[in-house]
Write an enzyme that holds these catalytic residues in place. Sequence first.
Site, short mmCIF file in Angstrom:
data_model
loop_
_atom_site.label_atom_id
_atom_site.label_comp_id
_atom_site.label_asym_id
_atom_site.label_seq_id
_atom_site.Cartn_x
_atom_site.Cartn_y
_atom_site.Cartn_z
N LYS A 22 0.86 -1.21 0.00
CA LYS A 22 0.00 0.00 0.00
C LYS A 22 0.88 1.25 0.00
O LYS A 22 0.66 2.18 -0.78
CB LYS A 22 -0.88 0.01 1.24
N ASN A 23 1.90 1.25 0.86
CA ASN A 23 2.70 2.48 1.04
C ASN A 23 3.67 2.75 -0.09
O ASN A 23 4.20 3.85 -0.20
CB ASN A 23 3.41 2.45 2.40
N CYS A 115 -4.45 12.50 12.78
CA CYS A 115 -5.06 11.19 13.01
C CYS A 115 -4.66 10.74 14.41
O CYS A 115 -3.86 11.37 15.10
CB CYS A 115 -4.61 10.20 11.95
N ARG A 120 0.13 15.07 12.29
CA ARG A 120 0.82 14.67 11.05
C ARG A 120 1.20 15.93 10.25
O ARG A 120 0.57 16.26 9.28
CB ARG A 120 -0.09 13.76 10.23
N ASP A 309 5.21 0.96 11.95
CA ASP A 309 3.98 0.33 11.45
C ASP A 309 3.82 -1.11 11.90
O ASP A 309 2.78 -1.72 11.67
CB ASP A 309 3.93 0.38 9.92
N ARG A 401 -8.46 -0.17 5.22
CA ARG A 401 -7.66 0.88 4.57
C ARG A 401 -6.35 0.30 4.04
O ARG A 401 -5.83 0.75 3.03
CB ARG A 401 -7.33 2.00 5.56
C1 EPZ Z 1 4.64 7.02 6.12
O1 EPZ Z 1 3.89 8.10 6.60
C2 EPZ Z 1 3.70 5.82 6.14
N1 EPZ Z 1 2.54 6.09 5.30
C3 EPZ Z 1 3.22 5.56 7.57
O2 EPZ Z 1 2.45 4.37 7.55
C4 EPZ Z 1 4.44 5.33 8.45
O3 EPZ Z 1 4.02 5.13 9.78
C5 EPZ Z 1 5.39 6.53 8.36
O4 EPZ Z 1 5.75 6.76 6.99
C6 EPZ Z 1 6.66 6.33 9.16
O5 EPZ Z 1 7.34 5.22 8.68
C7 EPZ Z 1 2.66 5.98 3.96
O6 EPZ Z 1 3.72 5.70 3.43
C8 EPZ Z 1 1.41 6.21 3.15
P1 EPZ Z 1 6.72 10.46 7.95
P2 EPZ Z 1 4.50 9.60 6.47
O7 EPZ Z 1 6.65 11.71 7.17
O8 EPZ Z 1 5.43 9.68 5.32
C9 EPZ Z 1 7.21 13.71 11.30
C10 EPZ Z 1 0.58 3.03 7.82
O9 EPZ Z 1 0.21 2.49 8.88
N2 EPZ Z 1 7.00 14.67 10.19
O10 EPZ Z 1 7.84 9.49 7.63
O11 EPZ Z 1 3.39 10.54 6.55
C11 EPZ Z 1 5.97 12.89 11.59
O12 EPZ Z 1 5.11 13.55 12.48
C12 EPZ Z 1 1.05 4.46 7.85
O13 EPZ Z 1 0.66 2.46 6.71
C13 EPZ Z 1 7.19 16.02 10.42
O14 EPZ Z 1 7.51 16.43 11.53
O15 EPZ Z 1 5.34 9.68 7.81
C14 EPZ Z 1 6.57 11.64 12.20
O16 EPZ Z 1 6.84 11.87 13.58
C15 EPZ Z 1 0.78 5.14 9.19
N3 EPZ Z 1 7.00 16.90 9.39
C16 EPZ Z 1 7.89 11.48 11.45
O17 EPZ Z 1 8.19 12.77 10.91
C17 EPZ Z 1 6.65 16.48 8.13
O18 EPZ Z 1 6.53 17.32 7.22
C18 EPZ Z 1 7.84 10.47 10.32
O19 EPZ Z 1 6.73 10.80 9.50
C19 EPZ Z 1 6.47 15.10 7.92
C20 EPZ Z 1 6.65 14.21 8.95
#
Ligand code: EPZ
Length: 422
Positions: A22-23, A115, A120, A309, A401
């Site tokens: 999915k990701n 969420c 996020r 995850d 989802r």
């Molecule tokens: C991806 O989300 C995945 N989703 C998430 O999986 C996964 O948990 C996450 O990466 C971490 O591995 C998809 O790929 C669709 P991040 P993403 O940006 O990219 C902070 C699932 O269960 N951050 O890597 O949105 C954020 O708050 C989902 O399949 C900022 O501060 O996550 C977090 O603490 C849930 N500013 C950390 O970075 C930003 O602009 C990592 O988030 C972006 C993120």
Amino acid sequence: MDQLLVHGGSTLKGAVNISGSKNASLPILAATLLTEDPCIIRRVPDVSDTNYMVQILNALGADVERSSGTVRITAGDVSHVAPYEQVRRMRASICVMGPLLARHGRAVVSLPGGCVIGDRPVDLHLRGMEALGAKVEFEGGNIHLSAPDGLRGAEMDLRGGSGPTVLGTGNVMMAACLADGVTVIESAAAEPEVVDLADFLTGMGARITGAGTRRITIEGVPALHGVEHTVIPDRIEAGTFMAAAALAGEGVTLRRVRRDHMEAVTRALEASGHSVAFNDRGDTCKVNRGGSPSGVELETAPYPAYPTDMQAQMTALLATTPGISVVKDTIFPQRFMHCAELKRMGADIKVDHGVAVVRGVERLSAAPVMASDLRASAALVLAALTASGSTVINRLYHIDRGYEHIDEKLEALGADVERVKV
Ligand code: EPZ
């Protein structure tokens, strides 16, 4: 809203085919916006998140044909304005921002909703777009980006307080493909899904090196063309079934996996006393529950470390693993909604400041529990497999989802589950 009834006590055996990721699919679907040529993507899982993304591409004006796992997309004349209601419904739709900005020199994308797993933010995405020369404004819940003179390559560091950003890296990488000049992303995410996206973009004619490391270099090109691509296996679905096999299995085989993507999860299961045996090609593995499993210490961190995850699923397994376990989520410290529900089933878990201390109990017992997010729902299904009695899991849409037909796959392994429409 569907419910899942899980009658505990069955033993899992046999084999399960893991679906496409999915990701990896979500940013790859968005990347089709970077060309007017048709793109064909295979092994896109039939889950609501990918369905949302297909709806968004349709709403933007792309022509999308889907037959089982294959999606054919032609983003001919597409708008630069992403549909507000659909985008705000799924955070991952933020990754249409980079392609639209690169394609049109402007983009309007709604701020994603938060969420339950935590706030996020998208500040890192915007840091990258501004570094490429875009102007960013906010109005009416939308992000308005503009680069009338086009994007230009730049050096940037995308590290945030919790480390790299997966979708942020993908978003900026996509925008940089059509920028004028060379872009270097420092502190890039190295997840396999980022590498799969880079492979897709390279197949479109992009010039990308370093994907899978913390430093990705993109040399902008004038245009990209269509491509055919097969999405990598879903390492989180695979990890979820590995945990299920360790919890309630008597030798479960997983097909269509990638050993190199599963190292941290494999190590964690083996550290707890379970066995994971891959074939020589590394695309199939057999999981056997250990004879005397024991508690472990686990800390999530960016790939290649243990994935956030898979935190909830492992916590569910540890709830009935003898001994004390300590689970720390450094990426989403609030991602413990599943613990309250597991405690309703008799788990002994104390959560404090992003750390769960789990004392293994003999057996959980059924209770009506509430799914709260995608991976928490999976954790509740796992817990219910060996709980005494029948567990009712509400709000099944969370699990739909990201897991393709999870009830059918579990049933095929011998689990006694039934989906109930209410
Ligand atoms: C991806 O989300 C995945 N989703 C998430 O999986 C996964 O948990 C996450 O990466 C971490 O591995 C998809 O790929 C669709 P991040 P993403 O940006 O990219 C902070 C699932 O269960 N951050 O890597 O949105 C954020 O708050 C989902 O399949 C900022 O501060 O996550 C977090 O603490 C849930 N500013 C950390 O970075 C930003 O602009 C990592 O988030 C972006 C993120």
